[in-house]
Write an enzyme that holds these catalytic residues in place. Structure first.
Site, mmCIF file in Angstrom:
data_model
loop_
_atom_site.group_PDB
_atom_site.id
_atom_site.type_symbol
_atom_site.label_atom_id
_atom_site.label_comp_id
_atom_site.label_asym_id
_atom_site.label_seq_id
_atom_site.Cartn_x
_atom_site.Cartn_y
_atom_site.Cartn_z
ATOM 1 N N GLU A 164 0.840 -1.197 0.007
ATOM 2 C CA GLU A 164 -0.106 -0.120 0.080
ATOM 3 C C GLU A 164 0.904 1.160 -0.164
ATOM 4 O O GLU A 164 0.710 2.041 1.025
ATOM 5 C CB GLU A 164 -0.971 -0.028 1.131
ATOM 6 N N GLU A 358 -5.548 -8.548 1.116
ATOM 7 C CA GLU A 358 -5.921 -8.191 2.090
ATOM 8 C C GLU A 358 -7.222 -7.987 1.926
ATOM 9 O O GLU A 358 -7.927 -7.531 1.147
ATOM 10 C CB GLU A 358 -5.223 -6.993 2.977
HETATM 11 C C1 FCB Z 1 -4.525 -1.963 5.612
HETATM 12 C C2 FCB Z 1 -3.328 -2.359 6.118
HETATM 13 C C3 FCB Z 1 -3.245 -3.170 7.281
HETATM 14 C C4 FCB Z 1 -4.284 -3.061 8.221
HETATM 15 C C5 FCB Z 1 -5.574 -3.114 7.331
HETATM 16 C C6 FCB Z 1 -6.931 -3.012 8.206
HETATM 17 O O1 FCB Z 1 -4.630 -0.562 4.834
HETATM 18 O O2 FCB Z 1 -2.401 -2.636 5.194
HETATM 19 O O3 FCB Z 1 -2.169 -3.109 7.877
HETATM 20 O O4 FCB Z 1 -4.239 -1.819 8.906
HETATM 21 O O5 FCB Z 1 -5.652 -1.961 6.569
#
Ligand code: FCB
Length: 452
Positions: A164, A358
């Site tokens: 990110e 994620e």
């Molecule tokens: C993402 C992050 C992770 C966590 C989630 C909820 O943006 O990569 O570390 O904080 O959100």
């Protein structure tokens, strides 16, 4: 009912600073997060990741929990400061030894390690020299990538350079909400560029150290729709998409920086040249280094209306009333936007291998009177998003994996321990772990390779 292909990878994810603790143990150097959490007012409740889930000491237990649930893959991140306490200079063998032990433990339990090199925890020593705004940090990162891939590459075959970059750049340098806590838009742009450049330069290095491996990058995505058909709303949404998505996906896929955004940024970016001054000849070619896969982190989507503040990252909420509600982060639940974004990556960018690196939900459900954690809302969220992934696959989009954020309740950055994303509940006083119902549910999805 939806089935997943036989080679589809199911996994879970976590990141170093959010779970490891042991912030100054075994020669570990200070990172910008170690520094940031000590500054008054930065973190809700003044909490820190000094101990976090104490995964540094309890990693065997955590690997055991994953193994018991039959989880095939674990995406971890390595802390730069464990291995190179000053970011450059001497290597700390005890830091390397920790990741050696962790990887070996995973492999012994037949869990495939996926390694991300950077999840926002820049060595403070490099920050002291300008951090990511300083182009020399690019070389420092490439050396770190070279060391990690040389040391772990015999066992780790799946590599991700960054997690990110949008967040690291803008939440860290424009909003001042994440480390290092700066509020300078022009600096954020340079930071974003150098992170992307460091990715592009690390790709061939990792590849040459791990010829039988694969390497990619993880970008966060924030799909959006115009709040109405009014031209002003449509233009605002396009701008938001440029800011949040295109500025990163375009250069990674060889399209360079989007021209409309370069124009839009000239004032705030404090440049009057055709291209921003930090972009040197050849950079865009390096950033577009061919990758084996693209990772996307997805949580939510939003409507964008004209006049909305661009800083409103998660929700210009004009009477928005998502039918699926909100998670406790306040994020609207919009599973269909994930399908749409995965299609877009394939259709517009030609992405040939896409992983959802994620996805998950914050709900605070804890142990009931019988000790059981009945986190139905998380199960529902994950079910809907896995369904959204399966639909994308039905449309012919090459989605090859899905990782739940997160295996453990952990340190949620500026929000401290107030948000719980885990499949496993963690008592942050004692460190005790209790698997939630969602872990059992995910375990059966994995075993059956389908969702009902
Ligand atoms: C993402 C992050 C992770 C966590 C989630 C909820 O943006 O990569 O570390 O904080 O959100």
């Amino acid at each position: 009912m939806k089935r997943f292909p036989d080679d589809f990878v199911f996994g879970v994810a976590a990141s170093a600073y959010q779970i490891e603790g042991a912030w100054d143990e075994d020669g570990k150097g200070e990172s910008i997060w170690d520094r940031f959490v000590g500054q008054p007012g930065r973190i809700l409740g003044g909490e820190t990741g000094k101990v976090a889930c104490d995964h540094y000491h309890r990693y065997k237990e955590d690997v055991g929990l994953m193994a018991a649930a039959g989880i095939p893959a674990y995406s971890l991140t390595t802390a730069w400061t464990r291995v190179l306490p000053n970011g450059t200079g001497p290597i700390e063998p005890r830091g390397i030894a920790f990741y050696d032990r962790l990887v070996d433990e995973l492999l012994e339990h037949e869990i495939t390690p996926y390694v991300t090199l950077y999840h926002w925890d820049l060595p403070q020593a490099l920050q002291d020299r300008g951090g990511w705004a300083n182009r020399e940090t690019v070389d420092a990162f490439v050396r770190y990538a070279e060391i990690m891939s040389a040391v772990l590459g015999d066992r780790v075959k799946h590599w991700k350079t960054h997690n990110e970059p949008w967040v690291a750049a803008f939440v860290g340098h424009r909003d001042g909400v994440f480390a290092p806590g700066h509020t300078d838009f022009a600096e954020a742009l340079a930071v974003a560029h150098h992170i992307l450049l460091s990715h592009g330069r690390a790709v061939p290095v990792i590849r040459s150290n791990v010829p039988d491996g694969e390497v990619g990058i993880v970008l966060d995505c924030r799909p959006s729709t115009p709040a109405s058909d009014a031209p002003a709303d449509v233009a605002a949404q396009r701008h938001f998409d440029g800011f949040r998505n295109r500025w990163f996906f375009d250069p990674i896929f060889g399209k360079g920086y989007p021209e409309d955004m370069v124009d839009a940024y000239r004032d705030r970016g404090r440049f009057d040249t055709e291209v921003p001054p930090f972009v040197r000849p050849g950079d865009l070619d390096e950033i577009a280094a061919p990758i084996d896969f693209i990772g996307v982190n997805y949580y939510t989507a939003l409507d964008v209306a004209a006049g909305a503040d661009e800083t409103e990252d998660t929700g210009v909420p004009p009477g928005q009333n998502p039918p699926d509600g909100y998670t406790e982060m306040g994020w609207p639940i919009v599973p269909e936007a994930l399908t749409g974004f995965l299609k877009r990556l394939h259709d517009d960018y030609g992405a040939a291998d896409i992983r959802v690196t994620e996805n998950g939900a914050s709900y605070s459900d804890g142990p009931g009177p019988d000790g059981r954690i009945q986190d139905h809302r998380r199960i529902d969220y994950l079910h809907k998003h896995l369904n959204a992934v399966a639909e994308a696959i039905e449309f012919g989009v090459p989605v090859t994996g899905y990782f739940v954020w997160s295996i453990l309740d952990n340190f949620e950055w500026a929000l401290g321990y107030s948000q719980r994303f885990g499949l496993v509940w963690v008592n942050h006083e004692t460190g005790e772990r209790i698997p939630k119902d969602s872990l059992a549910w995910y375990s059966s999805v994995i075993a059956e390779r389908r969702i009902g």
